[in-house]
Write a protein that holds these residues in place. Structure first.
Motif, PDB file in Angstrom:
ATOM      1  N   UNK A 273       0.847  -1.185   0.000  1.00 33.40           N
ATOM      2  CA  UNK A 273       0.000   0.000   0.000  1.00 33.40           C
ATOM      3  C   UNK A 273       0.881   1.234   0.000  1.00 33.40           C
ATOM      4  N   UNK A 274       0.309   2.346  -0.412  1.00 33.44           N
ATOM      5  CA  UNK A 274       1.053   3.595  -0.556  1.00 33.44           C
ATOM      6  C   UNK A 274       0.383   4.677   0.284  1.00 33.44           C
ATOM      7  N   UNK A 275       1.222   5.460   0.967  1.00 26.99           N
ATOM      8  CA  UNK A 275       0.721   6.534   1.814  1.00 26.99           C
ATOM      9  C   UNK A 275       1.336   7.852   1.358  1.00 26.99           C
ATOM     10  N   UNK A 276       0.481   8.836   1.130  1.00 24.23           N
ATOM     11  CA  UNK A 276       0.963  10.173   0.805  1.00 24.23           C
ATOM     12  C   UNK A 276       1.282  10.901   2.100  1.00 24.23           C
ATOM     13  N   UNK A 277       2.568  11.202   2.294  1.00 24.92           N
ATOM     14  CA  UNK A 277       2.989  11.952   3.476  1.00 24.92           C
ATOM     15  C   UNK A 277       3.069  13.441   3.163  1.00 24.92           C
TER      16      UNK A 277
ATOM     17  N   UNK B   5       5.114   7.116   0.233  1.00 24.33           N
ATOM     18  CA  UNK B   5       5.864   6.005   0.810  1.00 24.33           C
ATOM     19  C   UNK B   5       5.112   4.706   0.550  1.00 24.33           C
ATOM     20  N   UNK B   6       5.793   3.748  -0.061  1.00 21.13           N
ATOM     21  CA  UNK B   6       5.223   2.425  -0.270  1.00 21.13           C
ATOM     22  C   UNK B   6       5.629   1.502   0.861  1.00 21.13           C
TER      23      UNK B   6
ATOM     24  N   UNK C 168       4.047  17.086   2.628  1.00 19.06           N
ATOM     25  CA  UNK C 168       5.104  17.891   3.234  1.00 19.06           C
ATOM     26  C   UNK C 168       5.212  17.647   4.739  1.00 19.06           C
ATOM     27  N   UNK C 169       4.540  16.613   5.243  1.00 17.68           N
ATOM     28  CA  UNK C 169       4.628  16.291   6.669  1.00 17.68           C
ATOM     29  C   UNK C 169       6.071  16.065   7.080  1.00 17.68           C
ATOM     30  N   UNK C 170       6.456  16.609   8.198  1.00 15.81           N
ATOM     31  CA  UNK C 170       7.811  16.381   8.706  1.00 15.81           C
ATOM     32  C   UNK C 170       7.796  15.458   9.915  1.00 15.81           C
ATOM     33  N   UNK C 171       6.615  14.968  10.309  1.00 15.43           N
ATOM     34  CA  UNK C 171       6.496  14.084  11.471  1.00 15.43           C
ATOM     35  C   UNK C 171       5.485  12.983  11.155  1.00 15.43           C
ATOM     36  N   UNK C 172       5.947  11.745  11.025  1.00 16.55           N
ATOM     37  CA  UNK C 172       5.063  10.605  10.784  1.00 16.55           C
ATOM     38  C   UNK C 172       5.810   9.306  11.025  1.00 16.55           C
ATOM     39  N   UNK C 173       5.056   8.225  11.193  1.00 12.19           N
ATOM     40  CA  UNK C 173       5.582   6.864  11.254  1.00 12.19           C
ATOM     41  C   UNK C 173       4.631   5.982  10.459  1.00 12.19           C
ATOM     42  N   UNK C 174       5.181   5.047   9.690  1.00 12.43           N
ATOM     43  CA  UNK C 174       4.385   4.143   8.870  1.00 12.43           C
ATOM     44  C   UNK C 174       4.981   2.744   8.940  1.00 12.43           C
ATOM     45  N   UNK C 175       4.130   1.749   8.852  1.00 18.25           N
ATOM     46  CA  UNK C 175       4.619   0.380   8.813  1.00 18.25           C
ATOM     47  C   UNK C 175       3.526  -0.609   9.104  1.00 18.25           C
ATOM     48  N   UNK C 176       3.896  -1.661   9.829  1.00 18.64           N
ATOM     49  CA  UNK C 176       2.932  -2.667  10.260  1.00 18.64           C
ATOM     50  C   UNK C 176       3.106  -2.887  11.750  1.00 18.64           C
ATOM     51  N   UNK C 177       2.010  -3.317  12.374  1.00 19.99           N
ATOM     52  CA  UNK C 177       2.044  -3.590  13.815  1.00 19.99           C
ATOM     53  C   UNK C 177       1.313  -4.887  14.091  1.00 19.99           C
ATOM     54  N   UNK C 178       1.749  -5.563  15.129  1.00 17.56           N
ATOM     55  CA  UNK C 178       1.054  -6.780  15.533  1.00 17.56           C
ATOM     56  C   UNK C 178      -0.314  -6.408  16.085  1.00 17.56           C
TER      57      UNK C 178
END
Length: 194
Positions: free
Chosen positions: A72-76, A138-139, A78-88
């Motif tokens: 999947x793709x997430x448009x961030x 971000x993919x 001009x954000x300067x603060x973020x976290x992306x990924x997977x979680x249990x």
């Protein structure tokens, strides 16, 4: 990159998992922090309250990802603060979590305009500053069977980081963490290149 894009799935956000300060759009693809509320700041990488929401995989036999490949793709933007990924799945049920694999979260993050790996080393991802400013999509690629979570710049296909050779136990969900700035993160359709 084509092999990764072929694993594209239509992820949406699950408002039932959203931090109370977050607002999820009616179409379930955009999340932002509601401005004007105060957040207690805690050292990142240590157990902290996170402004997170989990994603929902497309309709499957299960509510969580327990096999196969997903992208999947997430448009961030001009954000300067973020976290992306997977979680249990069990990390989602905790009010406070550690943004590290040991805490059940495999993610990268951008903090103070620097993209880093969220793990015990918190190493900076080597990206030329001029290129980093242009990274807006971000993919996230998950191969459950191979124990791999890969991150890339979806626009260019450039590899950012991979967590490899993990043995996942139980279900995983897409993970999104936003800042208190009110800037949004948006899940985007994946563009297949012919």
């Amino acid at each position: 990159m084509d092999r990764i894009r072929n694993a594209a799935v239509a992820v949406t956000l699950d408002p039932n998992t959203a931090h109370p300060m977050l607002q999820v759009s009616p179409d379930l693809v955009t999340v932002r922090c509601v401005k004007g509320r105060t957040i207690t700041s805690v050292d990142r990488g240590v157990s902290e309250p996170v402004l997170s929401v989990m994603g929902k995989p497309p309709l499957r036999d299960e509510e969580v990802i327990t096999s196969g490949r997903c992208y999947w793709v997430v448009e961030v933007g001009s954000n300067s603060e973020w976290d992306l990924g997977v979680a249990s799945n069990d990390a989602e049920k905790r009010a406070r979590t550690t943004l590290r694999p040991e805490g059940g979260v495999w993610s990268i993050g951008c903090h103070q305009k620097v993209i880093r790996v969220n793990d015990a080393n918190s190493k900076r991802i080597s990206i030329h500053p001029a290129t980093q400013e242009k990274i807006q999509m971000i993919g996230v690629y998950l191969d459950y069977g191979e124990g791999k979570v890969l991150f890339c710049d979806d626009s260019t296909g450039s590899h950012l980081h991979s967590f490899s050779d993990w043995t996942f136990k139980g279900g995983l969900l897409p993970f999104f963490n936003v800042s208190a700035s009110g800037n949004a993160l948006t899940i985007c359709p994946v563009v297949h290149v012919a």
